[in-house]
Scaffold this active site. Structure first.
Site, short mmCIF file in Angstrom:
data_model
loop_
_atom_site.label_atom_id
_atom_site.label_comp_id
_atom_site.label_asym_id
_atom_site.label_seq_id
_atom_site.Cartn_x
_atom_site.Cartn_y
_atom_site.Cartn_z
CG ASP A 298 -1.86 1.33 1.30
OD1 ASP A 298 -2.79 1.14 0.56
OD2 ASP A 298 -1.66 2.05 2.24
CD GLU B 272 -2.24 2.59 -3.63
OE1 GLU B 272 -3.31 2.81 -3.76
OE2 GLU B 272 -1.88 2.30 -2.25
#
Length: 613
Positions: free
Chosen positions: A324, A353
């Site tokens: 993330d 990400e």
């Protein structure tokens, strides 16, 4: 008498470790590449004690911080057999105590585990919203937020057991890998269902299940030759994390002092003209006020995160990470973290990400990037997410008329920039995820547009990822109704649901049309190497029709996506290079044999996937 002796011995044993409240990592394994392990001991004034270990276990460093409740003990485990080793704590004038630390036996071939790759199709699940197989754990007495399914932003009760119970559904659909949003404990008082504000990173949230349940999920998936991908968060923890409430060091998190929000300008990571304050706010600012920003430039923090990541891979039998907010981290720290994980598991895969809207900027973060090399930067990150393709998908299938930069030209232009990437086969391609508007909302429930998008995602280069429920046409309007609307419950995942979309009889006719198309393409892709690693040959779109080929030495597939509402007749002479003298092919979608001698008729707003003869 025996009971009294047992109770006495138990109390003695308890007193020997009563000073220690937590030990992390809780155990390790012998024969690991990372054999120098930094053990964190936490307890009231534990730093007052002198630490020692048996002679076979060498202590190379003891680090005591300004907080006396922590001591970090670095031990050498190289060459040590599995077993228990007593770490002793002593202090002149006080009774000492010890802790029995375990080195477990490593699973055979663990280091050589194969990560997910372009042969896989990934299904993204938000566990709280997928299926609730164990209602008894919907709430937990020790955690603040209780289940409330009527609240779109509340906890609804989905759990690990619900995923396990529906693995057959996913396998039948053609899915080969599952990425779940985080499953670790999140004790935020509200909105904790997404679990990105973690409060204990060695513990599965009890409302999802147990650590053992997570291991069991991996085992059940392995039986089906499916990969399990953990959503790992390196950038921040939650404000309720037990270490945030008693920081080991002031600079364990970024402080200004206290809280300051990120400016979210990831371009400052490489902008040659960036200002210092802008750079600091991007990297060190908090993602939100409830997510303290971790300081990866602190060696203790970096060690902690590295060991935690490796611990979960080894413990749970993971096949990959999705990281993330990868590009918000301290870039030198996150590159060291990534390299350490990949050094331990050379065939593992990690996708970061990097939510940016320019191919060069996304490429910067991929391993051995030619763009990153300009600044002598290497993230060691094998895979990144193709957000520019996602941007195109969100627009182009609503554009019936093709302009210079509209319609299917958006797809063509995206792939024309593939020269910027080191490894185009290790890009994650997707039409939506838990942070973006539902693709079927974008298309206003138009199943034909969905089919065009899925044709592209499932046949182009890279690793395709689907978002749970897209395959049955689930909708959700994030701009109008917020995150809860794009994270609705999967129908049939809760006892008493009026509809069960996990089986054909429970789906509506329209839902079955979505599902059958997705299943057909997924299962075709699963068994065709040419769609995994075949080269891509594309043609400039004309009249909003995009044609490309995937090919290798043995096989060729021709993909035709007609984004024009009108039927189109293609002159096949133009595609001679891709056809390579093939005169016919089988359309995977319709099952019909198609002549490719002169021209090809393609219906409006439809696609063809032709397996060439």
């Amino acid at each position: 008498m025996k009971k009294l002796i047992f109770s006495f011995l138990f109390l003695i044993s308890l007193s020997l470790t009563a000073q220690i409240e937590k030990v992390e990592p809780p155990f390790w394994w012998s024969d690991m590449n990372l054999s120098e392990v930094q053990l964190m001991f936490y307890g009231k004034n534990i730093a007052e004690y002198t630490v020692s270990a048996p002679k076979e276990m060498v202590i190379s460093n003891v680090n005591k911080t300004e907080n006396p409740n922590y001591v970090f003990v670095t031990v050498q485990t190289e060459g040590l057999p599995p077993g228990s080793y007593d770490i002793r704590f002593s202090k002149k004038g006080k009774k000492g105590f010890s802790y029995s630390y375990e080195l477990k036996e490593r699973d055979p071939n663990s280091a050589l585990r194969e990560g997910f790759d372009a042969s896989d199709a990934i299904y993204l699940i938000m566990p709280d919203r997928f299926a609730n197989a164990n209602p008894s754990n919907d709430s937990h007495p020790d955690l603040q937020e209780k289940a409330d399914r009527s609240n779109p932003g509340g906890r609804h009760g989905g759990d690990i057991e619900g995923i396990i119970e529906n693995l057959d559904y996913l396998e039948d659909l053609g899915i080969t890998a599952i990425w779940t949003t985080p499953l670790l404990e999140d004790d935020d008082p509200a909105y904790s269902y997404h679990t990105y504000a973690q409060s204990d990173v060695y513990k599965v949230d009890p409302r999802f299940g147990t650590n053992e349940d997570y291991r069991r999920l991996a085992i059940e998936m392995e039986k089906r030759d499916m990969d399990l991908i953990m959503d790992y968060v390196t950038n921040h923890w939650g404000a309720e994390h037990w270490m945030i409430k008693d920081l080991p060091t002031y600079d364990w998190i970024h402080q200004f002092p206290g809280y300051k929000n990120s400016n979210y300008r990831m371009t400052t990571q490489f902008d040659p003209h960036r200002s210092g304050i802008d750079t600091e706010l991007n990297e060190d600012g908090w993602f939100t006020s409830t997510m303290p920003d971790l300081n990866q430039s602190n060696p203790l923090v970096l060690n902690y995160l590295t060991q935690n990541a490796i611990w979960w891979i080894e413990y749970a039998g993971l096949d990959g990470f999705r990281v993330d907010t990868y590009s918000y981290n301290d870039k030198d720290g996150i590159s060291k973290w990534t390299k350490a994980v990949m050094d331990e598991y050379p065939n593992f895969n990690i996708v970061g990400e990097v939510w940016m809207h320019d191919q060069a900027q996304i490429s910067y973060w991929q391993k051995d990037s030619p763009v990153g090399a300009i600044q002598s930067f290497n993230s060691h990150l094998p895979s990144v997410m193709d957000f520019t393709l996602h941007d195109a998908i969100m627009s182009m299938f609503n554009e019936d008329d093709m302009g210079w930069d509209r319609g299917m030209v958006r797809a063509y232009d995206n792939f024309a920039n593939d020269f910027l990437y080191e490894d185009i086969y290790n890009l994650l391609v997707f039409s939506g995820n838990h942070d973006t508007n539902r693709i079927n909302e974008q298309y206003d429930g138009d199943v034909d547009k969905y089919k065009l998008a899925m044709t592209l995602v499932l046949t182009t280069r890279g690793i395709p990822q689907l978002y749970y429920g897209d395959e049955i046409g689930m909708r959700g309007d994030k701009p109008a109704k917020g995150d809860g609307d794009i994270r609705r419950d999967f129908p049939g995942g809760w006892e008493g649901d009026s509809q069960n979309a996990f089986n054909e009889a429970g789906r509506t006719q329209q839902q079955n049309e979505y599902h059958s198309f997705t299943k057909k393409l997924l299962n075709y892709r699963k068994n065709n190497e040419v769609l995994h690693t075949g080269k891509l040959l594309q043609y400039i779109p004309e009249n909003n029709v995009y044609v490309y080929f995937r090919y290798n030495a043995n096989d060729r597939v021709m993909v035709v996506i007609n984004n024009n509402p009108e039927d189109q007749n293609l002159d096949l002479e133009r595609f001679a290079e891709g056809l390579a003298e093939s005169t016919s092919g089988k359309d995977v979608i319709s099952g019909e044999q198609v002549s490719l001698s002169d021209s090809l008729e393609v219906s409006g707003k439809s696609s063809m996937v032709l397996e060439l003869n």
